[in-house]
Motif scaffolding. Structure first.
Motif, mmCIF file in Angstrom:
data_model
loop_
_atom_site.group_PDB
_atom_site.id
_atom_site.type_symbol
_atom_site.label_atom_id
_atom_site.label_comp_id
_atom_site.label_asym_id
_atom_site.label_seq_id
_atom_site.Cartn_x
_atom_site.Cartn_y
_atom_site.Cartn_z
ATOM 1 N N ASN A 236 -6.770 -5.390 -2.644
ATOM 2 C CA ASN A 236 -5.714 -5.514 -1.650
ATOM 3 C C ASN A 236 -5.867 -4.502 -0.518
ATOM 4 O O ASN A 236 -5.329 -4.712 0.563
ATOM 5 N N ASP A 237 -6.613 -3.428 -0.754
ATOM 6 C CA ASP A 237 -6.952 -2.537 0.361
ATOM 7 C C ASP A 237 -7.783 -3.287 1.398
ATOM 8 O O ASP A 237 -7.630 -3.082 2.604
ATOM 9 N N PHE B 184 -5.346 -5.169 3.236
ATOM 10 C CA PHE B 184 -4.571 -4.253 4.076
ATOM 11 C C PHE B 184 -5.264 -4.075 5.424
ATOM 12 O O PHE B 184 -4.662 -4.264 6.483
ATOM 13 N N TYR B 185 -6.556 -3.716 5.385
ATOM 14 C CA TYR B 185 -7.297 -3.496 6.634
ATOM 15 C C TYR B 185 -7.554 -4.814 7.367
ATOM 16 O O TYR B 185 -7.451 -4.876 8.591
ATOM 17 N N LYS C 109 0.809 -1.218 0.000
ATOM 18 C CA LYS C 109 0.000 0.000 0.000
ATOM 19 C C LYS C 109 0.842 1.267 0.000
ATOM 20 O O LYS C 109 0.577 2.192 -0.756
ATOM 21 N N THR D 114 -7.451 -2.142 -5.187
ATOM 22 C CA THR D 114 -8.663 -1.951 -4.387
ATOM 23 C C THR D 114 -8.949 -3.197 -3.558
ATOM 24 O O THR D 114 -9.255 -3.103 -2.360
#
Length: 158
Positions: free
Chosen positions: A129-130, A133-134, A25, A127
């Motif tokens: 992978n976001d 990420f979270y 990210k 998107t």
């Protein structure tokens, strides 16, 4: 002892996962906006193949570790940390295997018409992978909180 080893394995896997997602990210995504058919293999293909190979070995054992945490902590308040870890790794795996890997294969296989379509695929990939990420951050916090709050996990060795 098994709870201790399971918690440490899960912590290792979660740390690798969250670290990978944070590097993606904050350091790689901004540079990947300039990828083209000519350089996508080097800057996207090789890293995603290596990450997939690594996590294919680590993640199944994370599932086992999370299940062990749930079973061994059943009936205590600590069980919710195991549940959070199990849910977290399930979501991460579902998004990765079900939604991201097909895009990886398409990009690595050159199955896009031009650089504009490549950028569209990469945007979709980023998107998704976001979400990871979270999700990986949540999962890492859950296992770290468990290890810290549980306290004397080293005492489990004796």
């Amino acid at each position: 002892m098994i709870t201790f080893v399971s918690a440490l394995w899960f912590l290792f896997g979660a740390t690798m996962y969250v670290g990978t997602m944070w590097v993606l990210k904050w350091f790689l995504f901004p540079t990947w906006r300039g990828l083209s058919r000519d350089n996508v293999g080097t800057h996207f293909g090789i890293p995603t193949k290596r990450a997939t190979a690594f996590f294919t070995g680590v993640v199944p054992l994370m599932f086992v570790a999370a299940i062990i945490l749930v079973v061994t902590e059943r009936g205590t308040g600590w069980v919710w940390f195991g549940v959070a870890c199990l849910v977290g790794i399930f979501v991460l795996t579902f998004v990765g295997q079900g939604l991201i890997i097909p895009i990886n294969k398409r990009i690595r296989g050159g199955q896009f018409a031009d650089d504009a379509e490549l950028r569209h695929l990469l945007h979709r990939w980023m998107t998704l992978n976001d979400v990871r990420f979270y999700g990986s951050t949540f999962t890492w916090v859950a296992i770290t909180w468990y290890v810290v709050a549980r306290g004397d996990l080293l005492g489990a060795l004796t």
